[in-house]
Motif scaffolding. Structure first.
Motif, short mmCIF file in Angstrom:
data_model
loop_
_atom_site.label_atom_id
_atom_site.label_comp_id
_atom_site.label_asym_id
_atom_site.label_seq_id
_atom_site.Cartn_x
_atom_site.Cartn_y
_atom_site.Cartn_z
N GLN A 99 0.79 -1.22 0.00
CA GLN A 99 0.00 0.00 0.00
C GLN A 99 0.83 1.27 0.00
OE1 GLN A 99 -2.92 0.11 3.11
NE2 GLN A 99 -4.12 -1.59 2.28
N LEU A 100 1.85 1.31 0.86
CA LEU A 100 2.55 2.57 1.09
C LEU A 100 3.71 2.78 0.12
CD1 LEU A 100 2.75 5.10 2.86
CD2 LEU A 100 4.21 3.79 4.42
N ALA A 101 4.51 1.74 -0.10
CA ALA A 101 5.72 1.90 -0.92
C ALA A 101 5.42 2.45 -2.31
CB ALA A 101 6.47 0.57 -1.00
N PRO A 102 4.39 1.97 -3.03
CA PRO A 102 4.14 2.54 -4.36
C PRO A 102 3.80 4.03 -4.33
CG PRO A 102 2.98 0.44 -4.08
CD PRO A 102 3.50 0.83 -2.73
N VAL A 103 3.09 4.46 -3.27
CA VAL A 103 2.77 5.88 -3.15
C VAL A 103 4.03 6.69 -2.89
CG1 VAL A 103 1.42 7.59 -1.88
CG2 VAL A 103 0.46 5.31 -2.31
N LEU A 104 4.88 6.21 -1.98
CA LEU A 104 6.11 6.93 -1.68
C LEU A 104 7.03 7.00 -2.90
CD1 LEU A 104 6.97 5.54 1.88
CD2 LEU A 104 5.75 7.63 1.28
N ALA A 105 7.02 5.94 -3.71
CA ALA A 105 7.89 5.92 -4.88
C ALA A 105 7.47 6.97 -5.91
CB ALA A 105 7.88 4.53 -5.52
N GLU A 106 6.21 7.37 -5.89
CA GLU A 106 5.71 8.35 -6.85
C GLU A 106 5.99 9.79 -6.43
OE1 GLU A 106 4.33 7.83 -9.84
OE2 GLU A 106 4.76 5.69 -9.59
N VAL A 107 6.44 9.99 -5.19
CA VAL A 107 6.67 11.35 -4.71
C VAL A 107 7.86 11.96 -5.42
CG1 VAL A 107 7.24 12.76 -2.69
CG2 VAL A 107 5.69 10.82 -2.44
N SER A 108 7.73 13.18 -5.84
CA SER A 108 8.84 13.89 -6.48
C SER A 108 8.81 15.35 -6.06
CB SER A 108 8.75 13.77 -8.00
OG SER A 108 7.55 14.37 -8.48
N ILE A 109 9.94 15.99 -6.20
CA ILE A 109 10.08 17.40 -5.86
C ILE A 109 10.52 18.14 -7.12
CG2 ILE A 109 11.24 19.08 -4.38
CD1 ILE A 109 9.45 17.19 -2.85
N THR A 110 9.82 19.21 -7.46
CA THR A 110 10.14 19.95 -8.67
C THR A 110 11.27 20.93 -8.41
OG1 THR A 110 8.58 21.75 -8.20
CG2 THR A 110 7.73 19.80 -9.36
N ASP A 111 11.90 21.38 -9.48
CA ASP A 111 12.96 22.39 -9.36
C ASP A 111 12.41 23.68 -8.75
OD1 ASP A 111 14.69 20.59 -10.49
OD2 ASP A 111 14.59 21.46 -12.51
N GLU A 112 11.17 24.00 -9.07
CA GLU A 112 10.58 25.22 -8.54
C GLU A 112 10.41 25.12 -7.02
OE1 GLU A 112 9.27 28.92 -8.13
OE2 GLU A 112 10.14 28.03 -9.95
#
Length: 318
Positions: A99-112
């Motif tokens: 449940q949790l790992a796939p959601v965490l893997a999708e997290v990203s931080i933009t340059d902005e």
């Protein structure tokens, strides 16, 4: 043990073939070995050959495993605290993985987002403090006046020699050859007393802290501190180089900011996931029963092993 195993292998309550799962390869007590379990175990262990004989042998190994597990359940071991703890850990790990790992893997931080964080925290967080690179001559006088009186003339003589002839010992070499026989600081005396870069606010041992303090009052490379007696020893410090404070560019810290924001965002997602799990459960707490438990054992605080002082030196220098 034989009786226990025989009891565990008794027929399940609904044992007719017509009521068995169409994917069942075998039943052991209340346990069904279906295709999914068989294929999962086969892929994990990967037998040497796929033959009718190897398939039957592999199924028999799963039957034996399930029979022993059934015996353990009938013995009540599925309620054993150790087993419950281990099973819960496996379940928690698997649920997090699903449940949790796939959601965490999708997290990203933009340059902005990185730039915005940098701009908001630039004033208080993103600057390089000033640094000094200094050399030291040090004797471990242990705060004893006789030892101070013994070694201070040697350091005063070296100080006078460098002041009178600075070109003989360039600032970049620290104290040069003087450090070999006139310092008890093992880590630096073979390098002219050079302690490397010292920065205020960074953790450092007492010797480097005192050296940084004395070097802070020196203005130009090659300048010397007075011969200074402290409880930690007798010091003579020479400034090798100084770096002025400066602002940090975004390119220097963008990767660090991105990782920090990722950790914070993932931690927030995990906290919300845990809250949802807790809210989905009916939980009852009994604090009175908790308080009524007898004195519980506690782990004794470990005493760290003896460590040699960071100021320790070599008696050979004396």
């Amino acid at each position: 043990a034989s009786i226990l195993l025989l009891g565990a292998c008794s027929e399940p309550k609904s044992s007719t073939r017509s009521e068995a799962s169409p994917e069942a390869l075998a039943t052991v007590g209340e346990t069904t070995i279906d295709e999914a379990r068989f294929l999962h175990a086969w892929e994990r262990r990967t037998p040497l050959a796929d033959t009718a004989e190897s398939r039957h042998e592999f199924l028999e190994s799963l039957i034996r495993q399930s029979a022993v597990a059934e015996a353990a359940r009938r013995a009540g071991l599925d309620e054993d605290p150790l087993v419950v703890e281990q099973v819960e850990r496996l379940l928690v790990g698997r649920l997090r993985e699903v449940q949790l790992a796939p959601v965490l893997a999708e997290v990203s931080i933009t340059d902005e987002e990185v730039r915005q964080y940098f701009d908001e925290h630039k004033a208080e967080s993103f600057h390089r403090p000033g640094q000094v690179r200094a050399a030291v001559l040090w004797f471990d006088t242990r705060g004893q006046e006789p030892l101070v009186a013994r070694y201070q003339p040697r350091l005063e003589e070296i100080r006078t020699a460098i002041v009178d002839g600075p070109d003989a010992v360039p600032p970049a070499s620290g104290f040069g050859a003087f450090a070999l026989r006139n310092s008890e600081h093992r880590a630096s005396r073979t390098k002219g007393g050079d302690l490397g870069w010292l920065q205020e606010g960074r953790p450092m041992d007492k010797l480097r802290g005192i050296a940084a303090e004395l070097a802070a009052d020196l203005g130009s490379p090659g300048d010397l501190s007075p011969v200074t007696a402290r409880p930690e020893g007798l010091f003579l410090v020479r400034l090798i180089e100084r770096r002025a404070p400066r602002p940090v560019e975004l390119s220097e810290v963008s990767a660090k900011i991105r990782q920090q924001l990722l950790r914070e965002r993932r931690a927030d997602i995990e906290d919300r996931w845990i809250s949802e799990v807790l809210n989905s459960c009916k939980i009852a707490r009994h604090p009175d029963r908790l308080e009524d438990l007898e004195n519980l054992p506690v782990r004794e605080r470990e005493t760290p092993p003896f460590q040699t002082s960071a100021l320790s030196g070599s008696p050979n220098a004396r």
